[in-house]
Write an enzyme that holds these catalytic residues in place. Structure first.
Site, short mmCIF file in Angstrom:
data_model
loop_
_atom_site.label_atom_id
_atom_site.label_comp_id
_atom_site.label_asym_id
_atom_site.label_seq_id
_atom_site.Cartn_x
_atom_site.Cartn_y
_atom_site.Cartn_z
CB SER A 238 -76.77 32.81 49.83
OG SER A 238 -75.90 33.57 50.62
CG HIS B 99 -73.96 36.02 46.57
ND1 HIS B 99 -73.61 34.57 46.43
CD2 HIS B 99 -74.57 36.07 47.86
CE1 HIS B 99 -74.06 34.02 47.71
NE2 HIS B 99 -74.65 34.85 48.41
CG ASP B 100 -77.68 40.37 45.83
OD1 ASP B 100 -77.53 39.72 46.65
OD2 ASP B 100 -77.69 41.70 45.91
NE ARG C 47 -77.37 44.75 53.64
CZ ARG C 47 -77.93 43.51 53.59
NH1 ARG C 47 -77.75 42.48 54.46
NH2 ARG C 47 -79.17 43.28 52.82
CG ASP D 136 -71.33 34.53 43.78
OD1 ASP D 136 -70.82 35.59 44.72
OD2 ASP D 136 -72.27 33.77 44.41
#
Length: 530
Positions: free
Chosen positions: A245, A511-512, A314, A474
């Site tokens: 990232s 993405h994680d 968040r 992603d």
């Protein structure tokens, strides 16, 4: 012309005749009350209905419906009240914000000024770091691990801090970063809030917190600070620079800035330059945070922090971290409690998941750090033109600093303003030659050749072994951005580029994935480092 006027006049007369015979349709029984032949009772009914909608409200009874409950807002108000009470009860006026530390770290303190790419200066700074494995005698087995945006240096548990780290399953004997072979160092970036110097730190010049007097940062500034740490440890050359990232961006930057001091490079779910979608998402998060009245233009220390803005920021970020297909499997359209009526507060399972993610984060990371570090991500561009412009600014600032007239230069450079004119759509804004263009299909987005400017910017890595990994699911750093890195490196003459792209069948975590997929991500890292 006269004929047009006559036609318009005739149309107007016809319209007036039609409107002189009112027709109203009942909303309840579809009865039609029409024209001059309507009965008096019908006219009375029409008048009463008009009065029902336009007359004064009747005040002789209860409301039509009960007021809706908002437990999500109740929770925010309760937290605000609790934080206000903490402010009043603390005699040192240091405020209710947490220290943000995640346990014991080592601290490197540098007294030499760090001049920054956009004109600011840190006259001294500290870097929090942790390490695992033993450094060999010639210090040739060191791996620098770069973090994501909000991660601390605690990538793995230590005797001093037994909490599980954010890459716990990737670091250790026989694992991706094998501590039997390598000495791994992970830092908290400058601008962060987990021990390194950032906006919540004390400015040694006046004894007050920096807040938004902290200077604008770049990824390259963060990397230069990390290499000051390596200098202090006597590490002249890294075995590898590794990151995912934001860390994937820093890993590439480390090689470009210090090509003679970096051996191998690993960049996972990163990019070589930030693109509009990810910039837009981070901008939105910053705006939500800054619109929280408690943010107070960054000077909230000692007061109630902007916890509501942080929570919403968040939640927005979490939407970009995972994938739609995963959420379809995980949550679907299920509601948290189908036996209850729908609510405007979190109701669907996906809403409760986002709410929980925001709740966990809103008091564990400094809001100003989120603003500064995310902006540094937006500014990232390893293209040759950007590198040259930054080098020219740095050279000018260096001269000013040596001449003792640096303060005025900093004041000017750090005064950010809005453009003179608002954005206007450009009719000829199609991709020009030498820029990337994208053609969408039902399954993927393909990228043309990387621009020559980026190829030139990555030419310093022409002989470095590089591993680039991407994930098809992603949406924050789409897989075409990793393909762009690999292709640009190859066009720059690098014949030692390994590029892997995990399909949606291999990972739906978006993405994680770099945090979760030990088999595919960890396996590729381990094989590449051999």
């Amino acid at each position: 012309m006269k004929s047009r006027v006559r036609i318009a006049a005739a149309s107007l007369r016809q319209a007036l005749q039609l409107t002189s015979q009112p027709t109203t349709r009942s909303l309840c029984n579809n009865a039609v009350i029409a024209g001059p032949n309507a009965s008096k009772s019908s006219a009375g009914l029409l008048a009463s209905r008009r009065q029902l909608h336009s007359g004064p409200p009747q005040r002789n009874g209860a409301a039509s419906n009960p007021a809706m409950a908002f437990p999500c807002l109740d929770a925010l108000e309760t937290r605000s009240a609790t934080l206000k009470n903490e402010v009043r009860s603390r005699s040192d006026a240091s405020g209710p914000e947490p220290s943000y530390t995640v346990g014991a770290t080592q601290i490197y303190h540098c007294n030499d000024p760090l001049l920054l790419d956009w004109g600011g200066v840190l006259r001294e700074f500290g870097i929090a770091y942790e390490s695992w494995g033993q450094m060999n005698s010639d210090r040739s087995n060191v791996i620098l691990l770069h973090t994501g945006l909000s991660a601390s240096s605690h990538a793995h548990s230590t005797p001093q801090n037994p909490q599980l780290g954010w890459w716990e399953k990737f670091i250790g004997p026989g694992l991706a970063l094998d501590t039997d072979k390598y000495h791994i160092i992970c830092t908290n970036v400058i601008g962060g809030c987990y021990g390194s110097t950032g906006p919540s730190s004390i400015d040694p010049a006046d004894g007050h917190r920096y807040a938004t007097r902290f200077p604008i940062l770049t990824m390259e500034d963060m990397v230069r600070a990390q290499f000051r740490l390596l200098d202090s440890l006597g590490v002249n050359r890294l075995y590898a620079s590794v990151g995912s990232s934001m860390g994937g961006m820093q890993s590439l930057a480390a090689g470009v800035l210090f090509p003679d001091r970096v051996g191998r490079i690993i960049s996972i779910s990163g990019c070589a330059r930030s693109h509009p979608y990810s910039i837009a998402m981070r901008h939105t998060q910053r705006q939500v945070l800054m619109m929280d009245p408690n943010w107070n233009r960054g000077f909230y220390y000692g007061h109630v922090p902007p916890h509501a803005g942080m929570k919403l920021a968040r939640e927005i970020a979490t939407v970009t971290y995972r994938s739609g297909p995963e959420w379809e499997q995980r949550f679907g359209r299920r509601r948290a409690d189908p036996s209850k009526p729908p609510a405007l507060c979190p109701d669907f399972l996906i809403e409760t998941y986002l709410d929980h993610a925001g709740e966990k984060f809103c008091l564990t990371y400094d809001p100003n750090s989120l603003l500064y570090v995310s902006k540094a991500m937006d500014l990232f561009d390893l293209g040759r033109a950007n590198q040259r412009a930054a080098a020219a600014r740095r050279a000018e600032h260096e001269v000013s600093f040596q001449d003792g007239v640096y303060e005025s230069a900093v004041d000017s450079a750090c005064s950010l303003t809005l453009p003179d004119k608002p954005y206007e759509e450009q009719p000829d804004s199609a991709a020009s030659p030498g820029t990337s263009s994208y053609s969408a299909s039902s399954e993927a987005v393909s990228i043309s050749r990387p621009p020559a400017d980026l190829v030139a910017g990555l030419s310093a890595l022409w002989d470095h072994p590089v591993l680039v990994m991407g994930v098809a699911s992603d949406i924050l750093f789409p897989a075409w951005q990793q393909r762009e890195i690999a292709e640009a490196l190859r066009m720059a003459g690098n014949r030692n580029v390994a590029h892997y792209e995990l399909s949606e069948e291999q990972s739906l975590f978006g993405h994680d994935t770099f945090l979760l997929d030990v088999k595919n991500v960890g396996g590729a890292i381990k094989n590449f480092l051999r």
